[in-house]
Design a protein around this motif. Structure first.
Motif, PDB file in Angstrom:
ATOM      1  N   THR A 107       0.878  -1.158   0.000  1.00 12.55           N
ATOM      2  CA  THR A 107       0.000   0.000   0.000  1.00 12.55           C
ATOM      3  C   THR A 107       0.920   1.213   0.000  1.00 12.55           C
ATOM      4  N   GLY A 108       0.525   2.306   0.613  1.00 14.78           N
ATOM      5  CA  GLY A 108       1.427   3.444   0.613  1.00 14.78           C
ATOM      6  C   GLY A 108       0.778   4.710   1.115  1.00 14.78           C
ATOM      7  N   ILE A 109       1.446   5.816   0.864  1.00 13.29           N
ATOM      8  CA  ILE A 109       0.975   7.148   1.232  1.00 13.29           C
ATOM      9  C   ILE A 109       0.807   7.972  -0.040  1.00 13.29           C
ATOM     10  N   THR A 110      -0.285   8.696  -0.094  1.00 14.49           N
ATOM     11  CA  THR A 110      -0.508   9.667  -1.161  1.00 14.49           C
ATOM     12  C   THR A 110      -0.701  11.043  -0.536  1.00 14.49           C
ATOM     13  N   ILE A 111       0.004  12.020  -1.065  1.00 10.62           N
ATOM     14  CA  ILE A 111      -0.258  13.416  -0.702  1.00 10.62           C
ATOM     15  C   ILE A 111      -0.896  14.067  -1.918  1.00 10.62           C
ATOM     16  N   MET A 112      -2.094  14.610  -1.699  1.00  7.11           N
ATOM     17  CA  MET A 112      -2.841  15.152  -2.832  1.00  7.11           C
ATOM     18  C   MET A 112      -3.572  16.424  -2.431  1.00  7.11           C
ATOM     19  N   TYR A 113      -3.929  17.214  -3.439  1.00  9.41           N
ATOM     20  CA  TYR A 113      -4.774  18.380  -3.197  1.00  9.41           C
ATOM     21  C   TYR A 113      -6.160  17.920  -2.776  1.00  9.41           C
ATOM     22  N   MET A 114      -6.777  18.679  -1.890  1.00  5.35           N
ATOM     23  CA  MET A 114      -8.124  18.363  -1.445  1.00  5.35           C
ATOM     24  C   MET A 114      -9.146  19.066  -2.328  1.00  5.35           C
ATOM     25  N   LYS A 132       3.795   1.990  10.353  1.00  2.00           N
ATOM     26  CA  LYS A 132       4.643   2.131   9.167  1.00  2.00           C
ATOM     27  C   LYS A 132       4.171   3.290   8.290  1.00  2.00           C
ATOM     28  N   LEU A 133       2.854   3.344   8.077  1.00  2.00           N
ATOM     29  CA  LEU A 133       2.289   4.360   7.187  1.00  2.00           C
ATOM     30  C   LEU A 133       2.346   5.746   7.810  1.00  2.00           C
ATOM     31  N   SER A 134       2.122   5.840   9.103  1.00  2.00           N
ATOM     32  CA  SER A 134       2.199   7.127   9.776  1.00  2.00           C
ATOM     33  C   SER A 134       3.603   7.722   9.653  1.00  2.00           C
ATOM     34  N   LYS A 135       4.614   6.890   9.869  1.00  2.00           N
ATOM     35  CA  LYS A 135       6.011   7.327   9.730  1.00  2.00           C
ATOM     36  C   LYS A 135       6.309   7.715   8.283  1.00  2.00           C
ATOM     37  N   ALA A 136       5.833   6.882   7.339  1.00  3.66           N
ATOM     38  CA  ALA A 136       6.058   7.184   5.926  1.00  3.66           C
ATOM     39  C   ALA A 136       5.363   8.481   5.514  1.00  3.66           C
ATOM     40  N   GLY A 137       4.179   8.732   6.081  1.00  4.75           N
ATOM     41  CA  GLY A 137       3.446   9.955   5.780  1.00  4.75           C
ATOM     42  C   GLY A 137       4.189  11.190   6.247  1.00  4.75           C
ATOM     43  N   ALA A 138       4.746  11.126   7.448  1.00  5.70           N
ATOM     44  CA  ALA A 138       5.514  12.253   7.979  1.00  5.70           C
ATOM     45  C   ALA A 138       6.735  12.533   7.106  1.00  5.70           C
ATOM     46  N   GLU A 139       7.437  11.460   6.715  1.00  9.04           N
ATOM     47  CA  GLU A 139       8.638  11.625   5.893  1.00  9.04           C
ATOM     48  C   GLU A 139       8.303  12.178   4.511  1.00  9.04           C
ATOM     49  N   THR A 176       2.431  13.620  -4.582  1.00  6.66           N
ATOM     50  CA  THR A 176       3.513  12.654  -4.375  1.00  6.66           C
ATOM     51  C   THR A 176       2.948  11.367  -3.792  1.00  6.66           C
ATOM     52  N   GLN A 177       3.689  10.279  -3.990  1.00  8.53           N
ATOM     53  CA  GLN A 177       3.308   8.984  -3.419  1.00  8.53           C
ATOM     54  C   GLN A 177       4.558   8.213  -3.021  1.00  8.53           C
ATOM     55  N   VAL A 178       4.394   7.312  -2.052  1.00  9.91           N
ATOM     56  CA  VAL A 178       5.462   6.388  -1.692  1.00  9.91           C
ATOM     57  C   VAL A 178       4.819   5.037  -1.392  1.00  9.91           C
ATOM     58  N   ILE A 179       5.463   3.960  -1.841  1.00 10.50           N
ATOM     59  CA  ILE A 179       4.974   2.596  -1.619  1.00 10.50           C
ATOM     60  C   ILE A 179       5.471   2.072  -0.275  1.00 10.50           C
ATOM     61  N   VAL A 180       4.590   1.385   0.457  1.00  9.30           N
ATOM     62  CA  VAL A 180       4.943   0.730   1.723  1.00  9.30           C
ATOM     63  C   VAL A 180       4.548  -0.745   1.608  1.00  9.30           C
ATOM     64  N   PRO A 181       5.518  -1.679   1.675  1.00  8.34           N
ATOM     65  CA  PRO A 181       5.195  -3.111   1.580  1.00  8.34           C
ATOM     66  C   PRO A 181       4.375  -3.585   2.774  1.00  8.34           C
ATOM     67  N   ILE A 182       3.550  -4.619   2.545  1.00  5.68           N
ATOM     68  CA  ILE A 182       2.777  -5.253   3.613  1.00  5.68           C
ATOM     69  C   ILE A 182       3.309  -6.675   3.786  1.00  5.68           C
ATOM     70  N   ALA A 183       3.859  -6.971   4.961  1.00  6.66           N
ATOM     71  CA  ALA A 183       4.359  -8.318   5.240  1.00  6.66           C
ATOM     72  C   ALA A 183       3.185  -9.255   5.528  1.00  6.66           C
ATOM     73  N   GLU A 184       3.416 -10.558   5.358  1.00  8.79           N
ATOM     74  CA  GLU A 184       2.338 -11.531   5.499  1.00  8.79           C
ATOM     75  C   GLU A 184       1.780 -11.593   6.911  1.00  8.79           C
ATOM     76  N   ASP A 185       2.581 -11.188   7.904  1.00  5.76           N
ATOM     77  CA  ASP A 185       2.091 -11.215   9.278  1.00  5.76           C
ATOM     78  C   ASP A 185       1.820  -9.814   9.823  1.00  5.76           C
ATOM     79  N   ASP A 186       1.839  -8.803   8.978  1.00  9.39           N
ATOM     80  CA  ASP A 186       1.469  -7.453   9.432  1.00  9.39           C
ATOM     81  C   ASP A 186      -0.003  -7.425   9.820  1.00  9.39           C
ATOM     82  N   HIS A 187      -0.295  -6.734  10.908  1.00  7.74           N
ATOM     83  CA  HIS A 187      -1.685  -6.446  11.236  1.00  7.74           C
ATOM     84  C   HIS A 187      -1.889  -4.938  11.178  1.00  7.74           C
TER      85      HIS A 187
END
Length: 312
Positions: free
Chosen positions: A130-137, A166-173, A148-159
């Protein structure tokens, strides 16, 4: 120094606010939802973003309905409004006010998974990334042009809890990378392909119910896609049973979907619709606290009976 109004409510938005607060921008106002009753005792509790903003010494505004109560935001004359899981649609008067517009930090790769529960649905649907998208509202939900967008992998045991962080950190960055380019007008907004849009509505009670006729992979994804909130559930001998965690068991079994086919000291296996299993390891019986199956069975091995069908 550019002036920013930040709008967000849950834990997801906190690292994004904290990153903004340590940057070279001036946060002139933090807007969040009103304090709400929480927990069994219904104690009035401030949202996480309010708590973070007060610790940072930032002014907080908590309108009940932003569409009717936005004058205080306009009075701050922000250069940009940044939102992250705020929880209300912004009125046109706000969207049109800042010279650099209003942008949103959204937890999916738009146009996939628009809406309020993209993290849950990404796991429930068995996505590998999945990932983060920053877009105009815009006035339509999560439909604005992508910056902008960034991809974040989902591991098989991620909940949900793991992926949320992971996504919150990626969003801030990603926001910190995006803002300088936005203010220098170096970004080319990309329109979303409406034909590829999918939706991630807020989780309903019926989404939490386990249908044992589904295959074991789908049920496993449902369990981890609802962990640690709001948690998948079934029934055992007519009483609700929350299923906090389980593991795939790809052995072949004969029996009815939902049937407890075997157990040991630490788990029990339930047959799914494809005749494969889910090994249940953590539960919450009705009226009791969350516990491991091992802890539950220490009270009595007879608490779980082989041959009983869950969900009946």
């Amino acid at each position: 120094m550019k002036k920013i109004v930040f709008m967000g409510t849950p834990d997801f938005a906190v690292p994004i606010l904290e990153s903004l607060a340590t940057s070279n921008y001036e946060i002139v106002l933090v807007v969040t939802q009103p304090d709400r009753p929480k927990g069994r005792k219904r104690i009035i509790t401030p949202p996480p973003v309010k708590e973070a903003a007060l610790k940072l010494g930032l002014p907080v505004f908590q309108p009940e309905k932003i569409k009717d109560q936005y004058e205080e935001i306009l009075a701050k004359q922000p250069d940009l409004i940044v939102t992250a899981a705020y929880g209300q649609l912004l009125p046109k008067e706000l969207l049109d006010a800042p010279p650099y517009g209003c942008i949103n930090v959204h937890a999916s790769l738009l146009p996939e998974l628009r809406g309020g529960a993209p993290i849950h649905h990404a796991i429930i649907q068995g996505k590998k990334e999945t990932g983060i998208t920053i877009m105009y509202m815009v006035e339509k939900l999560d439909a604005g042009d992508i910056l902008t967008q960034v991809i974040v992998p989902i591991a098989e045991d991620d909940h949900v809890g793991v992926l949320h962080d992971k996504l919150s950190k990626a969003g801030a960055e990603l926001l910190m990378e995006t803002l300088p380019k936005l203010f220098r007008q170096e970004l080319t907004p990309i329109k979303q392909d409406e034909e590829k849009a999918t939706f991630a509505a807020n989780i309903r009670r019926e989404d939490e119910w386990i249908d044992w006729n589904r295959n074991n992979v789908e049920i496993y994804n449902q369990i981890r896609g609802l962990h640690p909130w709001p948690v998948a559930y079934t029934t055992y001998l007519g009483k609700n049973l929350k299923i906090w965690w389980g593991e795939l068991d790809d052995d072949d079994y004969e029996g009815m979907p939902g049937e407890i086919i075997k157990k040991d000291d630490e788990s029990f296996v339930v047959i799914c619709g494809n005749q494969k299993g889910i090994r249940i390891t953590e539960i919450q019986p009705a009226g009791k606290k969350r516990m491991t199956v091992k802890e539950y069975l220490q009270g009595s091995q007879d608490r779980i009976k082989v041959g009983v069908r869950l969900g009946e």
